[in-house]
Design an enzyme around this catalytic site. Structure first.
Site, PDB file in Angstrom:
ATOM      1  N   ASP A 225      43.702  34.583  36.683  1.00 61.29           N
ATOM      2  CA  ASP A 225      43.234  35.680  37.530  1.00 61.29           C
ATOM      3  C   ASP A 225      44.358  36.241  38.387  1.00 61.29           C
ATOM      4  O   ASP A 225      45.311  35.529  38.724  1.00 61.29           O
ATOM      5  CB  ASP A 225      42.162  35.174  38.507  1.00 61.29           C
ATOM      6  CG  ASP A 225      40.804  35.022  37.852  1.00 61.29           C
ATOM      7  OD1 ASP A 225      40.708  35.151  36.620  1.00 61.29           O
ATOM      8  OD2 ASP A 225      39.841  34.745  38.589  1.00 61.29           O
ATOM      9  N   ASP A 226      44.182  37.494  38.780  1.00 63.81           N
ATOM     10  CA  ASP A 226      44.922  38.160  39.867  1.00 63.81           C
ATOM     11  C   ASP A 226      46.237  38.819  39.450  1.00 63.81           C
ATOM     12  O   ASP A 226      46.950  39.336  40.301  1.00 63.81           O
ATOM     13  CB  ASP A 226      45.196  37.221  41.063  1.00 63.81           C
ATOM     14  CG  ASP A 226      43.909  36.761  41.747  1.00 63.81           C
ATOM     15  OD1 ASP A 226      42.822  37.172  41.298  1.00 63.81           O
ATOM     16  OD2 ASP A 226      44.000  35.987  42.710  1.00 63.81           O
TER      17      ASP A 226
ATOM     18  N   HIS B 222      38.805  41.904  36.450  1.00 62.50           N
ATOM     19  CA  HIS B 222      38.651  41.109  37.685  1.00 62.50           C
ATOM     20  C   HIS B 222      38.524  42.059  38.882  1.00 62.50           C
ATOM     21  O   HIS B 222      38.971  41.722  39.980  1.00 62.50           O
ATOM     22  CB  HIS B 222      39.856  40.158  37.822  1.00 62.50           C
ATOM     23  CG  HIS B 222      39.723  39.118  38.904  1.00 62.50           C
ATOM     24  ND1 HIS B 222      38.558  38.432  39.166  1.00 62.50           N
ATOM     25  CD2 HIS B 222      40.628  38.617  39.798  1.00 62.50           C
ATOM     26  CE1 HIS B 222      38.757  37.570  40.157  1.00 62.50           C
ATOM     27  NE2 HIS B 222      40.002  37.678  40.564  1.00 62.50           N
TER      28      HIS B 222
ATOM     29  N   HIS C 276      39.729  43.732  44.298  1.00 58.54           N
ATOM     30  CA  HIS C 276      39.548  42.314  44.659  1.00 58.54           C
ATOM     31  C   HIS C 276      38.850  42.175  46.009  1.00 58.54           C
ATOM     32  O   HIS C 276      39.275  41.419  46.886  1.00 58.54           O
ATOM     33  CB  HIS C 276      40.885  41.566  44.650  1.00 58.54           C
ATOM     34  CG  HIS C 276      40.739  40.097  44.363  1.00 58.54           C
ATOM     35  ND1 HIS C 276      40.395  39.173  45.317  1.00 58.54           N
ATOM     36  CD2 HIS C 276      40.871  39.393  43.218  1.00 58.54           C
ATOM     37  CE1 HIS C 276      40.337  37.967  44.784  1.00 58.54           C
ATOM     38  NE2 HIS C 276      40.613  38.079  43.497  1.00 58.54           N
TER      39      HIS C 276
ATOM     40  N   HIS D  36      45.504  30.833  38.292  1.00 58.85           N
ATOM     41  CA  HIS D  36      45.918  32.116  38.892  1.00 58.85           C
ATOM     42  C   HIS D  36      47.386  32.416  38.603  1.00 58.85           C
ATOM     43  O   HIS D  36      48.245  31.544  38.747  1.00 58.85           O
ATOM     44  CB  HIS D  36      45.704  32.075  40.412  1.00 58.85           C
ATOM     45  CG  HIS D  36      44.251  32.059  40.799  1.00 58.85           C
ATOM     46  ND1 HIS D  36      43.490  30.909  40.788  1.00 58.85           N
ATOM     47  CD2 HIS D  36      43.413  33.066  41.176  1.00 58.85           C
ATOM     48  CE1 HIS D  36      42.256  31.205  41.153  1.00 58.85           C
ATOM     49  NE2 HIS D  36      42.171  32.508  41.399  1.00 58.85           N
TER      50      HIS D  36
HETATM   51 ZN   LIG Z   1      40.919  36.587  42.108  1.00 60.52          ZN
END
Ligand SMILES: [Zn+2]
Length: 253
Positions: free
Chosen positions: A52-53, A104, A108, A195
């Site tokens: 993620d991210d 995602h 955020h 991540h």
């Molecule tokens: Zn995230």
């Protein structure tokens, strides 16, 4: 008495022989029970790595280097506002390595706090950018902070994904702690949540240990989409998946 046993043994032997000759006559070779069991056991050991991210030009390429070195794919859940001509090169490289790019959100945010039109916009803008750069439209969505509610499930068509993590966003957790935490929990069908945000070097180091250990334990790593397919699971609306074999209705109704 001996005579009876002899007759029984003869009958058994002849019945085995006749079944064997039937197998020989069929077109496809029938695997022995041992072979079939081994094949099924291997096929059942599947997990998906996910990140993620991203995307970014610092940590994302380091993750890709490790995935490439070990020849395994992963799923990247990207943040729309980080996608630009430069970072998109990482997404393209990921796809060329057999990885998939999923959604995602765009900013955020804690999406349960947003008006529903903003929720829809977050999804669409990110989907559009991913499609623009890699040519495929996401089908999976990981809510930021795994923060979700009924309205979001109603507004978003994608399958909601959570995952088995190791709190790898906490800077003070060493690579060894991340590895130990994850390896104590991982099981067949898991979606592993890591991540690739900028600066997350401890997860880079942890990944170097995680992949070989998963292989050693007999796991094959696939993308999250492939994990559903290979396990024969059709994702359901209103659920969020941490393990594709364990359907967990979302809790925040
Ligand atoms: Zn995230």
């Amino acid at each position: 008495m001996f005579k009876i046993i002899f007759v029984l043994i003869s009958l058994l032997v002849s019945s085995c022989a006749s079944s064997h000759s039937t197998n020989q006559n069929s077109q496809a070779p029938v695997p022995t029970p041992e072979e079939k069991t081994e094949e099924e056991a291997t096929a059942s050991m599947l997990v998906a790595l996910s990140f993620d991210d991203g995307p970014n030009n610092t940590i994302t390429p380091e993750m890709l280097d490790i995935l490439e070195e070990h020849g395994v794919p992963a799923s990247f859940f990207v943040i729309g506002q980080y996608i630009n001509d430069s970072s998109a090169e990482q997404m393209k490289r990921a796809v060329s390595l057999g990885c998939e790019i999923q959604n995602h959100s765009y900013t955020h945010s804690f999406m349960t706090q947003l008006p529903i039109e903003s929720v829809k916009d977050e999804i669409k803008r990110t989907d559009d950018l991913i499609e623009k750069y890699v040519g495929t439209r996401p089908t999976l969505f990981r809510p930021p902070y795994i923060n979700h509610n009924t309205s979001m499930h109603d507004a978003i068509d994608h399958t909601f994904i959570s995952g088995v993590g190791c709190q790898d966003w906490e800077a003070n957790r060493t690579a060894q702690m991340r590895y130990d935490d994850l390896m104590a929990k991982v099981q067949d069908g898991d979606i592993i949540l890591l991540h690739d945000f900028e600066g997350n070097v401890n997860t880079v180091e942890a990944l170097k240990m995680i992949i070989p250990e998963l292989k050693k334990r007999g796991y094959t790593m696939v993308t999250v989409s492939e994990l559903f397919k290979r396990k024969g699971v059709t994702p359901k609306d209103g659920y969020i998946y941490t393990n594709v074999l364990q359907e967990t209705p979302y809790q925040n109704r």
